[in-house]
Write a protein that holds these residues in place. Structure first.
Motif, mmCIF file in Angstrom:
data_model
loop_
_atom_site.group_PDB
_atom_site.id
_atom_site.type_symbol
_atom_site.label_atom_id
_atom_site.label_comp_id
_atom_site.label_asym_id
_atom_site.label_seq_id
_atom_site.Cartn_x
_atom_site.Cartn_y
_atom_site.Cartn_z
ATOM 1 N N GLN A 146 0.827 -1.201 0.000
ATOM 2 C CA GLN A 146 0.000 0.000 0.000
ATOM 3 C C GLN A 146 0.867 1.260 0.000
ATOM 4 O O GLN A 146 0.608 2.216 -0.722
ATOM 5 N N GLU A 188 1.465 4.475 -2.777
ATOM 6 C CA GLU A 188 1.383 5.883 -2.407
ATOM 7 C C GLU A 188 2.662 6.647 -2.767
ATOM 8 O O GLU A 188 2.791 7.830 -2.504
ATOM 9 N N LYS A 194 -18.642 -3.711 8.896
ATOM 10 C CA LYS A 194 -17.549 -2.761 9.102
ATOM 11 C C LYS A 194 -17.024 -2.236 7.771
ATOM 12 O O LYS A 194 -16.898 -2.972 6.811
ATOM 13 N N GLN A 195 -16.730 -0.947 7.739
ATOM 14 C CA GLN A 195 -16.031 -0.326 6.611
ATOM 15 C C GLN A 195 -15.260 0.871 7.167
ATOM 16 O O GLN A 195 -15.845 1.823 7.659
ATOM 17 N N GLN A 196 -13.947 0.798 7.109
ATOM 18 C CA GLN A 196 -13.119 1.826 7.744
ATOM 19 C C GLN A 196 -13.091 3.139 6.968
ATOM 20 O O GLN A 196 -13.128 4.217 7.547
ATOM 21 N N CYS A 197 -13.004 3.050 5.636
ATOM 22 C CA CYS A 197 -12.924 4.256 4.809
ATOM 23 C C CYS A 197 -13.826 4.124 3.583
ATOM 24 O O CYS A 197 -14.156 3.009 3.166
ATOM 25 N N GLY A 198 -14.182 5.262 2.997
ATOM 26 C CA GLY A 198 -15.012 5.245 1.795
ATOM 27 C C GLY A 198 -14.327 4.543 0.646
ATOM 28 O O GLY A 198 -13.114 4.669 0.455
ATOM 29 N N CYS A 199 -15.098 3.775 -0.128
ATOM 30 C CA CYS A 199 -14.600 3.014 -1.283
ATOM 31 C C CYS A 199 -13.638 1.907 -0.888
ATOM 32 O O CYS A 199 -12.936 1.357 -1.738
ATOM 33 N N CYS A 200 -13.556 1.577 0.403
ATOM 34 C CA CYS A 200 -12.696 0.474 0.860
ATOM 35 C C CYS A 200 -13.534 -0.782 1.070
ATOM 36 O O CYS A 200 -14.756 -0.762 0.950
ATOM 37 N N GLN A 233 -15.736 -3.673 2.314
ATOM 38 C CA GLN A 233 -16.848 -3.723 3.255
ATOM 39 C C GLN A 233 -16.977 -5.118 3.845
ATOM 40 O O GLN A 233 -16.892 -6.103 3.127
#
Length: 348
Positions: A47, A51, A268-274, A276
């Protein structure tokens, strides 16, 4: 020490499983945790690489390779043996006349840890639980269970009794050391009726899953439909059974925790578009020559639909797989199937 029924159903009692040596148990746990950490480290590094941060690809590849080696060593394959199935007590041939008699196998063994401190999956914990059910109900445990199966219309679910003539009983198979398919050896499961002593069918397990899902959701529909029959269990009871318990773990899904006799993954979903996580409950089964799974994926109910009275429980997807082959991992397959059916429903 005090061992409660809640500790027993969540495998926090400290009672041993088939392995008697606590050192070996700890080594296996450490090995599994190390493999999981290495996998997580690989993902984190990859990851960071995306970045734009500098990273040595060789380290990531090396860690991945080491993890694959760990996984291969833990997973059974043709010609190999699942370490759990190397335990002698899996192959007991002695017939026990009662659940109390079968307690003698482990009742004098020391606890592996103080009850409530750690998680250790224990079939014998459920043997003790069956003795409690027998004492409290005043009925023989097997009679009590068979009556319950009859209430649930599970007429194909019976004791795995070697002497009885059971219609459509499947032959079970294992791989030998040479990787050849052979008949599973004879065992007598009377020492663990509660932890692996029943035969069932896919149809019966689906009925069982639907009965639990109905009970779980019935409370949400109560105010809108007075004609709705009550569930076999109270909604609060199933909700409690499917509430993750601290200090537990699940070998077949690292996203999950153990609850009360069920493994549970929470929404659970920690961040948007991540990624699920959907809420589901499941449990796998492993026996000499057989593998199974029952997975329940409740539908995320729309309050408007529930309020309109146009829908009724159970709402969701139930997946049941039974395989007459030893050491087959089925939970991920069941989850994929459940998600496909769930997607199809929402697409319509």
């Amino acid at each position: 020490v005090a061992i409660t029924t809640r500790l027993l159903v969540s495998h926090l009692s400290g009672i041993r499983h088939y392995e008697k040596d606590i050192t070996k148990v700890k080594e296996e746990k450490e090995k599994a945790n190390r493999a999981f950490k290495q996998t997580k480290l690989c993902k984190d590094k990859e990851q960071k690489e995306k970045e734009g941060k500098e990273i040595e690809k060789t380290d990531s590849a090396k860690l991945r390779k080491e993890h694959e080696g760990e996984v291969k060593s833990r997973n059974s394959k043709p010609g190999g043996k699942d370490k759990e199935f190397e335990q002698e007590e899996y192959y007991l041939k002695e017939k026990f006349e009662s659940v109390f008699e079968s307690l003698k196998i482990f009742k004098n063994d020391p606890l592996f840890f103080k009850p409530g401190d750690q998680f250790l999956y224990s079939t014998y914990g459920f043997t003790l639980l069956s003795a409690i059910v027998e004492r409290v109900s005043g009925q023989k445990f097997t009679d009590y269970m068979l009556k319950m199966f009859r209430d649930l219309d599970m007429l194909s679910t019976v004791l795995d009794d070697n002497e009885a003539m059971i219609y459509n009983r499947a032959r079970c198979y294992v791989y030998n050391k040479k990787g050849r398919l052979v008949n599973a050896p004879y065992v007598d499961n009377s020492y663990k009726w509660a932890g692996g002593g029943f035969l069932s069918s896919v149809g019966d397990l689906l009925k069982f899953g639907n009965a639990l899902l109905y009970s779980y959701q019935a409370g949400q529909f109560k105010s809108t439909n007075s004609k709705l029959l009550p569930g076999y269990l109270k909604p609060d009871t199933v909700a409690m059974m499917w509430t993750p318990v601290p200090k537990t773990e699940v070998s077949w899904d690292r996203d999950g925790k153990y609850a009360m006799a069920w493994a549970v993954v929470e929404k659970k979903q920690q961040c948007g578009c991540c990624r699920q996580q959907r809420h589901y409950a499941s449990h796998t089964g492993g026996a000499v020559g057989a593998s199974s799974v029952l997975l329940i994926l409740p539908e995320e109910l729309d309050s408007e639909a529930v309020g309109s009275g146009l829908v009724a429980p159970p709402r969701g997807v139930i997946v049941s797989i039974i395989c007459n082959m030893q050491s087959v991992s089925l939970n991920s397959t069941a989850l994929k199937i459940a998600r496909e059916f769930d997607k199809e429903k929402w697409a319509q």
